[in-house]
Design a protein around this motif. Sequence first.
Motif, short mmCIF file in Angstrom:
data_model
loop_
_atom_site.label_atom_id
_atom_site.label_comp_id
_atom_site.label_asym_id
_atom_site.label_seq_id
_atom_site.Cartn_x
_atom_site.Cartn_y
_atom_site.Cartn_z
N PHE A 314 0.93 -1.41 -0.07
CA PHE A 314 -0.08 0.25 0.04
C PHE A 314 0.84 1.30 -0.02
N LYS A 315 1.95 1.27 0.65
CA LYS A 315 3.00 2.35 0.58
C LYS A 315 3.40 2.62 -0.62
N THR A 325 -5.04 10.55 -6.11
CA THR A 325 -5.71 10.03 -4.63
C THR A 325 -6.78 8.96 -5.14
N ASP A 326 -7.57 9.47 -5.88
CA ASP A 326 -8.48 8.55 -6.55
C ASP A 326 -8.03 7.01 -7.02
N LYS A 327 -7.10 7.17 -8.00
CA LYS A 327 -6.54 5.82 -8.52
C LYS A 327 -5.87 5.13 -7.10
N ASN A 328 -5.19 5.75 -6.23
CA ASN A 328 -4.58 5.19 -5.25
C ASN A 328 -5.59 4.39 -4.35
N ASP A 329 -6.74 4.96 -4.05
CA ASP A 329 -7.83 4.48 -3.19
C ASP A 329 -8.58 3.32 -3.85
N THR A 330 -9.05 3.47 -5.00
CA THR A 330 -9.45 2.22 -5.83
C THR A 330 -8.64 1.24 -6.12
N LEU A 331 -7.37 1.41 -6.31
CA LEU A 331 -6.67 0.27 -6.50
C LEU A 331 -6.34 -0.82 -5.09
N ILE A 332 -5.93 0.11 -4.06
CA ILE A 332 -5.94 -0.30 -2.73
C ILE A 332 -7.31 -1.25 -2.43
#
Length: 651
Positions: A314-315, A325-332
């Motif tokens: 996740f880091k 941040t949207d790409k980050n959150d949805t992938l996680i």
Amino acid sequence: MAERFPTSQNEIESVPTQLSGMSLQEDAADQLAQLVQHEASGTQYNVSGGQTIIGEQTNVIGDTSQAQSSTQGPQQRSSSVNFNLEECQAELKQYYIDEMGKVNLLPWVPDAVADMESIFVDLELVKQESNFRSSEGVKRLESNEDLISLKTVQGQRVNRVIVLGDAGSGKSTMAANIAYRWAGLTEDSQSPLSKFKLVFLISLHEIQDNKVSLVDLIFQLILPEDSQVSKEGLKSYITSNAKDVLLLIDGMDEDSCGILKVRSNEITKALHNRKLRSCCVILTTRPHRIGELGEHLRHYTQVKLSGFSLENIFKYIKMFFKEDTDKNDTLIQKLKQGPHILALAAIPVLLLMICLLWEGQCSLPSQKTQLYKNTLNHMWKRYKSKEGNNCPLDDEEMTDEMKSLVCKLGKVALYGIDRENEQVVFSEREFGIEIFNLGCQVGIITRERLRARMTVKESVTFLYKSFQDFCAGMYLAELLDSNQSEFDKVLRNLYVQRDDEYMLHSPYILDFCCGIQPRTSHILFKQTLSHSLECPALQGSVINISVHLSNIFESQLSYAELVSLCDNTDIRLGIKSVSYREVPYLLYLLKLSLESSSRHDGFILSKLVAIQIEIGNEPWLPTLLEFTPNLNMLDIFLGKKLDGNFSTTSQ
């Protein structure tokens, strides 16, 4: 392809201690050869107390630590050869800062670079003790620097460490990061790296001459052509102050020139603990090549590189998508919902591909083979767009033109493997000018310039070793369809036998081949069973099918197809060392069992009698027990044992 499970503690402990007396004999032979050589040149020697004294330098047959403490004291031994330590340090540090300070996030996009400090995420390292199959037998390391702070049971510094990791797990990046961290140390640093005056990072795939000396190699690969460092001075310093030197040898499995087979080479002697014994040596390799150290493996502390922990996955994603941040959150969120893709994300090179594909299309496959297909399709699209051809391409399937390129590259990769070596460095001529140019333009292969002696040689390597395996796997799958006899011949060449165990040169190749041509799984599994049933030494033994779990998962075989593999056969199957990375493979078998309208005695789970698991009390384990009625050994380490009506072991 089949192996027998250890049956006793004595049997397990006896393996690494065979031929333990040879290294002393080899050292004595080295000393004798040295005496003869210098006697011929008129150099005078005094031999006393088991020591061979050469001028002011002392080489001890046996334990060097006592000799150093008695003859050297707290001061470094002097040398009559002029050597400027500060100048050498400055040149080394400048090289590591220049070469390792920037990381190319997308190697096929030259300007996609980031600072090492901003993108590097520590990998999960696990030290394996002698009692490696119990929870007390492992130790998780906090960072890469802990590799040089390891201690023996007696509290002495460990000077030989071997780091084991699969293709793409981050071994080379880890080694580069250690060198880069050393280069950035300040005088008041408290880092364990500060105790080393000199650090040398050598990638074995860059070596072109298997007779080259260590110092010559340092001058060829690291120091600048106008270096002010004295070659003789550096050689004298390394010999006299080995305890202050860190030697990072990356890629034992990529020794394309066979330097490790030349026993007289001083690099080989250092790796075999016959020279520079007080020098700290960190060696990296893929696990299937560890046996090539033979009896010398007993000198090494083994550390397993498991890739990213869940936290560091996740880091890394947050660092990759720091501006989205949207790409980050949805992938996680996507990874949390699927154990299959999460297991792939633990491997750094695969996590890079996952982030790349998510950035472009927000969809992910669950199989490793399809992940590589999609990544190569992405690279092909980029190449076509540069050519002015923006036609839409199917993300799931390759075009005929792309398949042709991959297969032609794969043919060269596949035939570069034999029972002794695995070629990772190629020439342009081996590919042919047309395929070479196209492969470079797409980004699958790349040209490197390697210095060797006084010349510069150009060589060709694949972008990643796993890309090389994928191309080889695709060509092997094509052979199965077009030339069965040649397929069988190549397949035999992929296995090397050591004692009663068959090991793969490159397991990824067969994983990819199964993902492209599922029929390969049937062939591989049947061959394992046939060998086990026909070999007298293995009859009645538990057949280890660990290597086949990933084959089956990549090929996505159905319940009925899996039943046909071992139906009407009186066999006992076992699975060794199931880590979190292999969990999706077991879950796939469980999923097929749950979806089947009726249980069949010929299904793989029904044939399992032994499982060794490296994880804790997972919620799916009771379900696994329900579908493994013949299981009589469940060995769980790195976690708690389960309660139940079955036996557990912890040898």
